[in-house]
Design an enzyme around this catalytic site. Structure first.
Site, short mmCIF file in Angstrom:
data_model
loop_
_atom_site.label_atom_id
_atom_site.label_comp_id
_atom_site.label_asym_id
_atom_site.label_seq_id
_atom_site.Cartn_x
_atom_site.Cartn_y
_atom_site.Cartn_z
N CYS A 71 0.83 -1.21 0.00
CA CYS A 71 0.00 0.00 0.00
C CYS A 71 0.87 1.27 0.00
O CYS A 71 1.84 1.36 0.75
CB CYS A 71 -0.92 -0.01 1.23
N CYS A 75 0.31 4.97 6.90
CA CYS A 75 -0.32 4.78 8.22
C CYS A 75 0.70 4.10 9.16
O CYS A 75 1.13 2.97 8.89
CB CYS A 75 -1.58 3.94 8.08
N CYS A 78 0.54 0.35 10.29
CA CYS A 78 0.09 -0.69 9.36
C CYS A 78 1.20 -1.55 8.77
O CYS A 78 2.16 -1.04 8.19
CB CYS A 78 -0.73 -0.07 8.23
N CYS A 115 -16.08 -9.72 6.30
CA CYS A 115 -15.45 -8.43 5.98
C CYS A 115 -14.23 -8.63 5.08
O CYS A 115 -13.32 -9.40 5.43
CB CYS A 115 -14.99 -7.74 7.26
N CYS A 147 -19.16 -6.80 4.31
CA CYS A 147 -18.51 -5.51 4.59
C CYS A 147 -17.23 -5.45 3.76
O CYS A 147 -16.57 -6.47 3.58
CB CYS A 147 -18.19 -5.40 6.08
N CYS A 207 -19.29 1.67 8.92
CA CYS A 207 -18.49 1.04 9.98
C CYS A 207 -17.28 1.94 10.16
O CYS A 207 -16.46 2.06 9.24
CB CYS A 207 -18.08 -0.36 9.54
N ARG A 279 -17.56 -2.79 18.24
CA ARG A 279 -16.80 -4.01 17.95
C ARG A 279 -15.45 -3.99 18.64
O ARG A 279 -14.64 -3.08 18.42
CB ARG A 279 -16.63 -4.16 16.43
N1 SAM Z 1 -6.74 0.32 3.30
C1 SAM Z 1 -7.99 0.46 3.90
C2 SAM Z 1 -8.08 1.63 4.86
O1 SAM Z 1 -7.06 2.09 5.31
O2 SAM Z 1 -9.20 2.06 5.16
C3 SAM Z 1 -8.48 -0.78 4.59
C4 SAM Z 1 -7.59 -1.64 5.45
S1 SAM Z 1 -7.05 -1.00 7.00
C5 SAM Z 1 -5.99 -2.34 7.44
C6 SAM Z 1 -8.44 -1.02 8.10
C7 SAM Z 1 -8.22 -0.52 9.50
O3 SAM Z 1 -7.57 -1.51 10.29
C8 SAM Z 1 -7.37 0.72 9.71
O4 SAM Z 1 -8.06 1.89 9.46
C9 SAM Z 1 -6.99 0.61 11.18
O5 SAM Z 1 -7.95 1.27 11.99
C10 SAM Z 1 -7.03 -0.90 11.43
N2 SAM Z 1 -5.66 -1.41 11.63
C11 SAM Z 1 -4.75 -1.62 10.68
N3 SAM Z 1 -3.59 -2.06 11.20
C12 SAM Z 1 -3.77 -2.12 12.54
C13 SAM Z 1 -2.95 -2.48 13.64
N4 SAM Z 1 -1.68 -2.85 13.47
N5 SAM Z 1 -3.46 -2.44 14.89
C14 SAM Z 1 -4.75 -2.05 15.08
N6 SAM Z 1 -5.57 -1.68 14.08
C15 SAM Z 1 -5.10 -1.72 12.82
FE1 SF4 Z 2 -2.85 1.19 3.39
FE2 SF4 Z 2 -2.70 0.04 5.78
FE3 SF4 Z 2 -3.17 2.64 5.60
FE4 SF4 Z 2 -5.09 0.89 4.82
S1 SF4 Z 2 -4.30 1.18 6.90
S2 SF4 Z 2 -4.42 2.74 3.74
S3 SF4 Z 2 -3.79 -0.76 4.01
S4 SF4 Z 2 -1.28 1.59 4.93
#
Ligand code: SAM
Ligand code: SF4
Ligand code: DTB
Length: 340
Positions: A71, A75, A78, A115, A147, A207, A279
């Site tokens: 990606c 973030c 992530c 999901c 979802c 959500c 959740r």
């Molecule tokens: N890329 C999309 C987005 O960012 O909306 C969808 C996937 S993203 C993995 C979905 C959510 O998972 C993120 O917004 C975050 O809140 C949660 N998330 C991701 N990595 C995480 C982590 N290491 N610990 C806790 N929550 C996490």
């Molecule tokens: Fe990409 Fe992870 Fe951010 Fe979703 S949460 S936009 S998968 S870097």
């Protein structure tokens, strides 16, 4: 403690409560709720919970990563950002049949919601988007709620997902507007709100939640909850994630959060957004059964089932079965009419 019924919500009559749902919680209101004596907070949250939701019942959801890694976003939590060395390698979008096999397995485990998550900045177009639409139709045909979380959406994409029968779209605000820039720089809070508005206009349920344990302070949590409750209508689902600290990400070395801060956050979410599913999302592996019991008492009524989230492990199915037996909780038997 200033609570719903003292603010405009009368928790005794459902009709009155529905018309009294608030979107204008002040930080002072929220702080008073969050910092109340824990037992007062828990009792009040459970009272409100039972006004709107069946007691002792939890929604089971299962996650599948349909497009993993690579990606372009940054973030800080992530594992799937291409900017960090986390050991997660990029994989292409999976096929429809593979997805539906996983959905059938989720249903057999007792889940009512499936999901599908993709590591995209914005949802792909063309054949890949059509493949996602086919997945959504297939999941719905199995009698499951569907979802998706695919990153940013255009209105046309949101409308097409609605046309395919998508139940809910996950798009988290993650934290307060003030702290957001220390976690993510490649897109703005307003970008997130814009996609949420497209989802709502398309008639898909929302959500939307956040993450605890990223180094935010309590005020950031109040502000996140305030932003979520300001959405009108409230998000039908509010995922509260505990950070899963992934080695290689900027937050990979964060110390674990105090579980009672999670309990307070869940209870406050329950009181601010009484009708929503709250959740208990990522991070359950790091919680004791007792801490989870407090989260359920605080009003959490949904979890992710299965031994995998997107890229990180989750509790084993048998361990969850034992937990639910121990607590006398049952899984919601069928897809929620309330969200239809
Ligand atoms: N890329 C999309 C987005 O960012 O909306 C969808 C996937 S993203 C993995 C979905 C959510 O998972 C993120 O917004 C975050 O809140 C949660 N998330 C991701 N990595 C995480 C982590 N290491 N610990 C806790 N929550 C996490
Ligand atoms: Fe990409 Fe992870 Fe951010 Fe979703 S949460 S936009 S998968 S870097
Ligand atoms: C949400 O709020 N939490 C889920 C779901 N929505 C998509 C994702 C949790 C991801 C945890 C880290 C991982 O497994 O990669």
């Amino acid at each position: 403690m200033r609570t719903n019924d003292e603010c405009t919500i009368n928790v005794r009559g459902r009709t009155a409560v529905q018309s009294g749902l608030r979107h204008d919680w002040s930080l002072t209101d929220i702080e008073a709720i969050y910092t109340a004596p824990l037992l007062d907070l828990l009792v009040r949250a459970q009272e409100v919970h039972r006004t709107f939701h069946p007691a002792n019942e939890v929604q089971g959801c299962v996650l599948l990563s349909i497009k993993t890694g690579g990606c372009p976003e940054d973030c800080g939590y992530c594992s799937q950002s291409a900017r960090y060395h986390t050991g997660v390698s990029a994989a292409p979008l999976v096929g429809v049949e593979e997805t539906l096999d996983a959905a059938r397995e989720a249903k057999a485990q007792g889940a009512t919601r499936f999901c599908m998550g993709a590591a995209w900045r914005r949802a792909a177009s063309g054949e890949q988007f059509h493949r996602v639409l086919a997945m959504v139709r297939g999941v719905r045909a199995l009698g499951l709620e569907a979802c998706c979380t695919l990153g940013m959406l255009t209105q046309e994409q949101a409308d097409a997902l609605a046309g395919a029968g998508l139940t809910a779209y996950n798009h988290n605000l993650d934290t307060s507007p003030e702290f957001y820039g220390s976690i993510i720089t490649t897109r703005t809070y307003d970008d997130r709100l814009e996609t949420l508005a497209c989802v709502r206009r398309a008639g898909i349920t929302v959500c939307c939640g956040g993450i605890l344990g990223m180094g935010e302070d309590r005020r950031d949590r109040y502000r996140l909850l305030q932003q979520l409750a300001a959405l009108d209508p409230h998000p039908e689902s509010v995922p509260i994630n505990l950070l899963v600290a992934v080695e290689g990400t900027p937050l990979g070395r964060r110390p674990p959060e105090d579980p009672l801060e999670l309990v307070r956050t869940v209870a406050t979410a329950r009181l601010l957004m009484p009708r929503s599913y709250v959740r208990l999302s990522a991070g359950r592996l790091s919680l004791s059964d007792e801490a989870q019991a407090l989260c359920f008492l605080a009003g959490a009524n949904s979890v992710f089932l299965g031994d995998r989230l997107l890229t990180t492990p989750n509790r084993e199915v048998d361990a969850d079965r034992a937990l639910f037996d121990r607590l006398g909780l049952r899984l919601q038997a069928s897809a929620a009419v309330r969200e239809a």
